[in-house]
Write a protein that holds these residues in place. Structure first.
Motif, PDB file in Angstrom:
ATOM      1  N   UNK A 225       4.810  -2.563   4.919  1.00 10.82           N
ATOM      2  CA  UNK A 225       5.550  -2.381   6.013  1.00 10.82           C
ATOM      3  C   UNK A 225       5.551  -0.981   6.393  1.00 10.82           C
ATOM      4  N   UNK A 226       4.957   0.005   5.346  1.00 15.42           N
ATOM      5  CA  UNK A 226       4.905   1.318   5.825  1.00 15.42           C
ATOM      6  C   UNK A 226       3.349   1.775   5.857  1.00 15.42           C
ATOM      7  N   UNK A 227       2.636   0.770   5.598  1.00 11.40           N
ATOM      8  CA  UNK A 227       0.874   1.271   5.518  1.00 11.40           C
ATOM      9  C   UNK A 227       0.686   1.529   6.779  1.00 11.40           C
ATOM     10  N   UNK A 228       0.820   0.802   7.884  1.00 12.53           N
ATOM     11  CA  UNK A 228       0.580   1.425   9.337  1.00 12.53           C
ATOM     12  C   UNK A 228       0.791   2.960   9.695  1.00 12.53           C
ATOM     13  N   UNK A 229       2.201   3.088   9.350  1.00 12.04           N
ATOM     14  CA  UNK A 229       2.789   4.584   9.541  1.00 12.04           C
ATOM     15  C   UNK A 229       2.037   5.503   8.533  1.00 12.04           C
ATOM     16  N   UNK A 230       1.594   5.081   7.588  1.00 12.54           N
ATOM     17  CA  UNK A 230       0.769   6.145   6.654  1.00 12.54           C
ATOM     18  C   UNK A 230      -0.360   6.466   6.990  1.00 12.54           C
ATOM     19  N   UNK A 263      -4.382   3.194   3.475  1.00  9.85           N
ATOM     20  CA  UNK A 263      -5.669   2.551   3.513  1.00  9.85           C
ATOM     21  C   UNK A 263      -6.617   3.489   2.666  1.00  9.85           C
ATOM     22  N   UNK A 264      -7.524   2.891   2.162  1.00  9.08           N
ATOM     23  CA  UNK A 264      -8.441   3.560   1.109  1.00  9.08           C
ATOM     24  C   UNK A 264      -9.392   4.321   2.014  1.00  9.08           C
ATOM     25  N   UNK A 265      -9.747   4.073   3.015  1.00 12.06           N
ATOM     26  CA  UNK A 265     -10.483   5.026   3.847  1.00 12.06           C
ATOM     27  C   UNK A 265      -9.974   6.314   4.385  1.00 12.06           C
ATOM     28  N   UNK A 270      -8.210  12.060   3.321  1.00  7.61           N
ATOM     29  CA  UNK A 270      -7.700  13.137   2.885  1.00  7.61           C
ATOM     30  C   UNK A 270      -7.928  13.957   1.729  1.00  7.61           C
ATOM     31  N   UNK A 271      -8.632  13.331   0.724  1.00  4.69           N
ATOM     32  CA  UNK A 271      -8.855  13.781  -0.464  1.00  4.69           C
ATOM     33  C   UNK A 271     -10.349  14.819  -0.154  1.00  4.69           C
ATOM     34  N   UNK A 272     -11.001  14.329   0.749  1.00  6.74           N
ATOM     35  CA  UNK A 272     -12.142  15.221   1.122  1.00  6.74           C
ATOM     36  C   UNK A 272     -11.780  16.390   1.492  1.00  6.74           C
TER      37      UNK A 272
END
Length: 508
Positions: A225-230, A263-265, A270-272
């Motif tokens: 439920x928070x995935x889209x916001x993240x 999402x993994x992508x 962000x890590x890059x």
């Protein structure tokens, strides 16, 4: 009471209402039809009660066709004035929509409340972005869209003393459920890849942080439920990148969204961004909590190092700065009982050799690791020490390594051999420098310089020669000590490994 409330209505098997059958039938076409059907089925004129299992999904049919000034018209008139409601009233109504969200959303109620909410924010903020609005939900004041302008009107109640700030509404909206917030962001036209707004990004990060701290994630709502916001927040972070976030800030963001179904992508992106700024990080920044039984997330640091090393135009200064940081990190994670040797070596070897002028820090971390993992075999300890560049160990640390009973003898021998190769070079350098300095003194005698300057410079030269002679004596002393250490190690090696009868190289 019985003569006035002669009808029982059971809602979803949970609630019971006592109503007057005549009045209900007069205003609600839907309920009148249900009552008549139940009377025909039971073949009775006096009905005791009816069951409604999908309320409020049924439409009660309380329109003007049934009765004038009916509930539907009264409700629409009431909702039309919501743009004049107080800030707190709008928030309470939005929050109360959550249990019946599907019905409230399909009826348009949620969107109307959000429109009123955005108008309040626009009236009392100094931000200047514009988002499109639907014609059905716009008030006359905002017919062309929501303009967040600097022209402030009366401040809503419950607004903090920092109402002039762009973030005055962050805390109040943090109490709303994620599906409502998702609707708010969509209404602003900043959801997903459409998010290019820094203030929306900061609000979402604040919202996700609040949810994580209050443990709303998993307890009240699921991660999905928070995935889209993240995802929306991270797209905004990556868009503005280094212009608005430091390396520490980005690692803070990563901590927040790591438990929000990101999402993994987006996580890779962000890590890059963080990896490219790794030279700005501190030790505390890298100490991110691990998963399962691990104390720290070493896999994250490995990924960040890989990004940094593969970045374009990384200067040697930045590389060495990261090298010093990673050596501190190694010392910090070494006591972790769940840290595997492969992970430890991965952190050491992920950086090129040029990142370290000295391997003393790596040796210190290895020693801590061996002390903390007492069950390591001699092969495992040798494997750990294999990452050391012995020639980049300082003389003091090399001597400490040779005396360390936890270090395998073969490793100590190799380290001492590498140091022995440097001792003659230092001695030759000192001798050559001494001879060169003496020659310079003779040359000065041949020159016609001022007597006072000559005497002063000559005295300085004598002091330098004295210091260099002392250094030669010290180096010779070190050489003798190392020869003694080698003799002890050779004897110990012979006793430990009698089958390996090899001739060891001479040290001096």
């Amino acid at each position: 009471m019985p003569e006035f409330c002669d009808l029982q209505i059971h809602i979803n098997g949970e609630q019971k209402f006592f109503l007057n059958e005549k009045i209900v039938s007069k205003y609600s076409a839907r309920l009148k039809k249900m009552i008549d059907q139940e009377k025909r089925r039971t073949k009775t004129k006096k009905l005791v009660g009816i069951e409604i299992n999908d309320f409020p999904g049924v439409f009660l049919g309380m329109t003007e066709k049934v009765s004038t000034c009916n509930l539907l018209q009264q409700t629409e008139t009431f909702l039309a004035g919501m743009f004049y409601w107080s800030w707190i009233d709008i928030l309470v109504c939005l929050k109360s929509c959550f249990p019946i969200f599907t019905h409230a959303d399909s009826s348009g109620l949620v969107q109307k409340l959000i429109s009123a909410l955005l108008v309040k924010i626009a009236q009392n903020s100094d931000t200047n972005f514009i988002t499109s609005s639907s014609s059905s939900s716009s008030s006359p004041e905002t017919a062309s869209g929501y303009r967040f302008s600097s022209s402030s009107k009366s401040t809503p109640d419950l607004i903090k003393s920092s109402s002039s700030s762009k973030a005055w509404w962050f805390e109040d909206l943090a109490v709303l459920p994620p599906n409502i917030i998702e609707k708010v962001i969509q209404s602003l036209g900043a959801y997903g890849t459409d998010n290019n707004s820094l203030i929306i990004t900061r609000f979402l990060l604040h919202y996700l942080k609040t949810a994580a701290q209050s443990k709303a994630i998993n307890q009240l709502y699921s991660k999905c439920e928070y995935g889209g916001l993240a995802d929306t927040a991270i797209h905004g972070v990556v868009t503005v990148g280094r212009e608005a976030f430091s390396c520490r800030g980005l690692l803070w963001v990563l901590r927040i969204v790591s438990g929000c179904g990101l999402n993994k992508d987006y996580k890779v992106g962000l890590e890059k961004l963080i990896g490219g700024m790794l030279d700005q990080a501190t030790l505390d920044d890298l100490l991110v909590s691990g998963h399962d039984r691990a104390v720290y997330d070493v896999n994250l640091v490995l990924r960040l190092i890989r990004v940094f090393v593969n970045s374009d135009e990384i200067s040697i200064h930045k590389m060495k700065k990261v090298g010093r940081l990673i050596d501190k990190y190694l010392s910090e994670i070494s006591p972790d009982q769940n840290l595997k040797i492969s992970k430890f070596l991965g952190v050491v070897e992920r950086l090129p050799d040029s990142a370290r002028d000295c391997f003393d820090g790596v040796y210190r971390a290895i020693d801590i690791y061996i002390q903390s993992h007492v069950s390591l075999s001699i092969e495992e300890r040798s494997r750990l020490c294999g990452c050391l560049n012995y020639e980049k160990l300082s003389l003091a640390v090399c001597k400490e390594l040779a005396k360390n009973p936890r270090i395998p003898p073969r490793i100590a021998v190799q380290a001492l051999i590498s140091q022995q190769s440097k001792v003659p070079k230092e001695l030759d350098y000192c001798n050559n420098l001494s001879a060169s300095s003496t020659t310079q003194i003779v040359l000065y005698n041949d020159k016609d310089n001022d007597a006072e300057n000559f005497l002063e410079e000559n005295e300085d030269m004598k002091q330098n020669l004295s210091r260099m002679q002392w250094r030669v004596v010290e180096l010779e002393k070190v050489c003798r000590e190392m020869k003694g250490q080698m003799s002890k190690l050779v004897r110990r090696n012979v006793l430990t490994f009698p089958s390996h009868n090899r001739t060891l190289p001479r040290l001096c």
